[in-house]
Motif scaffolding. Structure first.
Motif, PDB file in Angstrom:
ATOM      1  N   ALA A 140       0.571  -1.145  -0.053  1.00 13.93           N
ATOM      2  CA  ALA A 140       0.063   0.146   0.004  1.00 13.93           C
ATOM      3  C   ALA A 140       0.959   1.199   0.099  1.00 13.93           C
ATOM      4  O   ALA A 140       0.548   2.248  -0.658  1.00 13.93           O
ATOM      5  N   VAL A 141       1.944   1.328   0.838  1.00  8.44           N
ATOM      6  CA  VAL A 141       2.830   2.249   0.792  1.00  8.44           C
ATOM      7  C   VAL A 141       3.547   2.683  -0.640  1.00  8.44           C
ATOM      8  O   VAL A 141       3.526   3.722  -0.875  1.00  8.44           O
ATOM      9  N   VAL A 142       4.036   1.514  -1.136  1.00  2.70           N
ATOM     10  CA  VAL A 142       4.594   1.716  -2.405  1.00  2.70           C
ATOM     11  C   VAL A 142       3.601   2.251  -3.404  1.00  2.70           C
ATOM     12  O   VAL A 142       4.003   3.024  -4.412  1.00  2.70           O
ATOM     13  N   LEU A 143       2.462   1.627  -3.578  1.00  5.55           N
ATOM     14  CA  LEU A 143       1.333   2.228  -4.536  1.00  5.55           C
ATOM     15  C   LEU A 143       1.041   3.654  -4.203  1.00  5.55           C
ATOM     16  O   LEU A 143       0.680   4.360  -5.188  1.00  5.55           O
ATOM     17  N   TRP A 144       0.969   3.966  -2.801  1.00  4.05           N
ATOM     18  CA  TRP A 144       0.517   5.552  -2.555  1.00  4.05           C
ATOM     19  C   TRP A 144       1.705   6.249  -3.069  1.00  4.05           C
ATOM     20  O   TRP A 144       1.582   7.344  -3.584  1.00  4.05           O
ATOM     21  N   VAL A 145       2.906   5.871  -3.115  1.00  2.00           N
ATOM     22  CA  VAL A 145       4.274   6.851  -3.582  1.00  2.00           C
ATOM     23  C   VAL A 145       4.165   6.863  -4.996  1.00  2.00           C
ATOM     24  O   VAL A 145       4.374   7.879  -5.312  1.00  2.00           O
ATOM     25  N   ILE A 146       3.826   6.150  -5.756  1.00  2.00           N
ATOM     26  CA  ILE A 146       3.921   5.876  -7.109  1.00  2.00           C
ATOM     27  C   ILE A 146       2.582   6.343  -7.857  1.00  2.00           C
ATOM     28  O   ILE A 146       2.607   6.191  -9.131  1.00  2.00           O
ATOM     29  N   ARG A 147       1.704   6.603  -6.826  1.00  2.00           N
ATOM     30  CA  ARG A 147       0.456   7.128  -7.436  1.00  2.00           C
ATOM     31  C   ARG A 147       0.603   8.203  -8.703  1.00  2.00           C
ATOM     32  O   ARG A 147       1.420   9.159  -8.421  1.00  2.00           O
ATOM     33  N   PRO A 148      -0.322   8.445  -9.442  1.00  2.00           N
ATOM     34  CA  PRO A 148      -0.014   9.614 -10.479  1.00  2.00           C
ATOM     35  C   PRO A 148       0.050  10.841  -9.987  1.00  2.00           C
ATOM     36  O   PRO A 148       0.623  11.728 -10.460  1.00  2.00           O
ATOM     37  N   GLY A 149      -0.922  11.318  -9.144  1.00  2.00           N
ATOM     38  CA  GLY A 149      -0.900  12.567  -8.584  1.00  2.00           C
ATOM     39  C   GLY A 149       0.277  13.082  -7.730  1.00  2.00           C
ATOM     40  O   GLY A 149       0.348  14.303  -7.223  1.00  2.00           O
ATOM     41  N   ASN A 198       3.416  13.021  -8.468  1.00  2.00           N
ATOM     42  CA  ASN A 198       4.656  13.379  -9.113  1.00  2.00           C
ATOM     43  C   ASN A 198       4.855  14.769  -8.923  1.00  2.00           C
ATOM     44  O   ASN A 198       6.222  14.883  -8.699  1.00  2.00           O
ATOM     45  N   LYS A 199       4.014  15.525  -8.824  1.00  2.00           N
ATOM     46  CA  LYS A 199       4.337  17.127  -8.348  1.00  2.00           C
ATOM     47  C   LYS A 199       4.918  17.440  -7.094  1.00  2.00           C
ATOM     48  O   LYS A 199       6.097  18.133  -6.878  1.00  2.00           O
ATOM     49  N   ALA A 200       4.519  16.720  -6.103  1.00  2.00           N
ATOM     50  CA  ALA A 200       4.839  16.745  -4.840  1.00  2.00           C
ATOM     51  C   ALA A 200       6.317  16.111  -4.693  1.00  2.00           C
ATOM     52  O   ALA A 200       7.209  16.778  -3.866  1.00  2.00           O
ATOM     53  N   HIS A 201       6.617  14.973  -5.392  1.00  2.00           N
ATOM     54  CA  HIS A 201       7.868  14.448  -5.323  1.00  2.00           C
ATOM     55  C   HIS A 201       8.978  15.382  -5.991  1.00  2.00           C
ATOM     56  O   HIS A 201      10.116  15.734  -5.489  1.00  2.00           O
ATOM     57  N   ARG A 202       8.534  15.864  -7.146  1.00  2.00           N
ATOM     58  CA  ARG A 202       9.457  16.762  -7.769  1.00  2.00           C
ATOM     59  C   ARG A 202       9.896  18.009  -6.970  1.00  2.00           C
ATOM     60  O   ARG A 202      10.935  18.514  -6.884  1.00  2.00           O
ATOM     61  N   ASP A 203       8.856  18.625  -6.245  1.00  2.00           N
ATOM     62  CA  ASP A 203       8.957  19.697  -5.451  1.00  2.00           C
ATOM     63  C   ASP A 203       9.957  19.459  -4.238  1.00  2.00           C
ATOM     64  O   ASP A 203      10.694  20.093  -4.203  1.00  2.00           O
ATOM     65  N   THR A 204       9.689  18.397  -3.711  1.00  2.00           N
ATOM     66  CA  THR A 204      10.679  18.072  -2.654  1.00  2.00           C
ATOM     67  C   THR A 204      12.290  17.741  -3.085  1.00  2.00           C
ATOM     68  O   THR A 204      12.966  18.043  -2.290  1.00  2.00           O
ATOM     69  N   ALA A 205      12.159  17.107  -4.410  1.00  2.00           N
ATOM     70  CA  ALA A 205      13.416  16.977  -4.935  1.00  2.00           C
ATOM     71  C   ALA A 205      14.268  18.072  -5.118  1.00  2.00           C
ATOM     72  O   ALA A 205      15.551  18.225  -5.364  1.00  2.00           O
ATOM     73  N   ASP A 206      13.543  19.137  -5.369  1.00  2.00           N
ATOM     74  CA  ASP A 206      14.240  20.515  -5.599  1.00  2.00           C
ATOM     75  C   ASP A 206      14.444  21.313  -4.481  1.00  2.00           C
ATOM     76  O   ASP A 206      15.110  22.549  -4.870  1.00  2.00           O
TER      77      ASP A 206
END
Length: 68
Positions: A25-34, A36-44
């Motif tokens: 469930a955690v893995v699916l929650w992390v790779i969900r389509p919505g 991507n923006k949050a992960h990109r913002d955190t990576a920057d």
């Protein structure tokens, strides 16, 4: 020793299944389509203040721990 055996049996069967389902469930929650923006913002975050360091509220000489 009966309690230990019962808890050990539970941990070996049902708890293993519960933790595996939680992991999936955690893995699916992390790779969900919505997400991507949050992960990109955190990576920057490290690159937000590329030209100069972030502003601080107090000057270093005026900080509470500074000695004169």
């Amino acid at each position: 020793m009966e309690t230990y055996s019962a808890l050990r049996e539970f941990a070996d069967s049902w708890m293993l299944l519960i933790l595996f389902v939680f992991f999936v469930a955690v893995v699916l929650w992390v790779i969900r389509p919505g997400s991507n923006k949050a992960h990109r913002d955190t990576a920057d975050i490290p690159f937000r203040h590329e030209d100069k360091p972030a502003e601080t509220k107090e000057k270093p000489a005026e900080s509470k721990g500074a000695r004169k």
